[in-house]
Write a protein that holds these residues in place. Structure first.
Motif, mmCIF file in Angstrom:
data_model
loop_
_atom_site.group_PDB
_atom_site.id
_atom_site.type_symbol
_atom_site.label_atom_id
_atom_site.label_comp_id
_atom_site.label_asym_id
_atom_site.label_seq_id
_atom_site.Cartn_x
_atom_site.Cartn_y
_atom_site.Cartn_z
ATOM 1 N N VAL A 122 0.856 -1.187 0.000
ATOM 2 C CA VAL A 122 0.000 0.000 0.000
ATOM 3 C C VAL A 122 0.895 1.241 0.000
ATOM 4 N N VAL A 123 0.680 2.111 -0.975
ATOM 5 C CA VAL A 123 1.493 3.320 -1.082
ATOM 6 C C VAL A 123 0.743 4.556 -0.605
ATOM 7 N N LYS A 124 -0.576 4.502 -0.559
ATOM 8 C CA LYS A 124 -1.390 5.625 -0.104
ATOM 9 C C LYS A 124 -2.581 5.092 0.653
ATOM 10 N N VAL B 48 -5.500 5.324 16.049
ATOM 11 C CA VAL B 48 -5.258 4.914 14.656
ATOM 12 C C VAL B 48 -3.780 4.582 14.481
ATOM 13 N N ASN B 49 -2.908 5.459 14.957
ATOM 14 C CA ASN B 49 -1.470 5.221 14.835
ATOM 15 C C ASN B 49 -1.056 3.944 15.555
ATOM 16 N N GLU B 50 -1.594 3.733 16.742
ATOM 17 C CA GLU B 50 -1.259 2.547 17.542
ATOM 18 C C GLU B 50 -1.664 1.257 16.821
ATOM 19 N N VAL B 51 -2.899 1.204 16.355
ATOM 20 C CA VAL B 51 -3.396 -0.015 15.700
ATOM 21 C C VAL B 51 -2.760 -0.181 14.329
ATOM 22 N N MET B 52 -2.573 0.908 13.606
ATOM 23 C CA MET B 52 -1.965 0.816 12.281
ATOM 24 C C MET B 52 -0.566 0.209 12.364
ATOM 25 N N ALA B 53 0.172 0.510 13.417
ATOM 26 C CA ALA B 53 1.529 -0.027 13.594
ATOM 27 C C ALA B 53 1.524 -1.546 13.762
ATOM 28 N N GLU B 54 0.374 -2.135 14.104
ATOM 29 C CA GLU B 54 0.259 -3.586 14.214
ATOM 30 C C GLU B 54 0.128 -4.251 12.839
ATOM 31 N N TYR B 55 -0.283 -3.484 11.832
ATOM 32 C CA TYR B 55 -0.561 -4.041 10.506
ATOM 33 C C TYR B 55 0.402 -3.562 9.424
ATOM 34 N N PRO C 34 8.949 1.342 5.825
ATOM 35 C CA PRO C 34 8.400 2.692 5.685
ATOM 36 C C PRO C 34 6.876 2.629 5.477
ATOM 37 N N TYR C 35 6.183 3.479 6.219
ATOM 38 C CA TYR C 35 4.727 3.501 6.159
ATOM 39 C C TYR C 35 4.252 4.144 4.853
#
Length: 127
Positions: free
Chosen positions: A72-74, A88-95, A99-100
């Motif tokens: 995923v690029v965007k 959102v940041n916390e849970v997103m870091a699990e998936y 580089p994000y």
């Protein structure tokens, strides 16, 4: 180049006039996913559980298209309450791993089915 419609039973069926994703070449346009369980089609309860299910749904569609969340690029995230941004940041870091992807977070007044969060994105499949 022709377009390919992506469909998987591992993510909720479309609840409107759209496809789960559309693939054109190596680019995949991921439709918005909310925290619906793909089997029961029920919305998860808390914001955190909706976030987790939303990312699971995005992952399922990404994999059905031949990629993964790392491709995923965007990513666009829509929140009915921007005070949940840190979560959102916390849970997103699990998936997602660094580089994000590039990302936007937008406050909205309502989402389908009363969801608290939704995400869509663009994925580029790399060989």
């Amino acid at each position: 180049m022709k377009k390919e419609i992506i469909q998987t039973e591992k993510a909720p069926a479309a609840i409107g006039t759209y496809s789960q994703a559309v693939k054109v070449g190596k680019t995949v346009y991921l439709s918005g996913q909310i925290g619906l369980d793909p089997v029961s089609m029920e919305l998860a309860g808390s914001v955190k559980s909706q976030l987790k299910q939303m990312f699971l749904n995005l992952r399922a569609v990404s994999e059905a298209a031949g990629g993964n969340l790392g491709d995923v690029v965007k990513l666009n995230i829509y929140l009915t309450d921007l005070s949940n941004f840190a979560l959102v940041n916390e849970v997103m870091a699990e998936y997602f791993q660094q580089p994000y992807p590039a990302r936007a977070a937008v406050g909205v007044s309502q989402l389908p089915r009363g969801a608290l969060v939704e995400a869509d994105g663009i994925m580029q499949i790399f060989d």
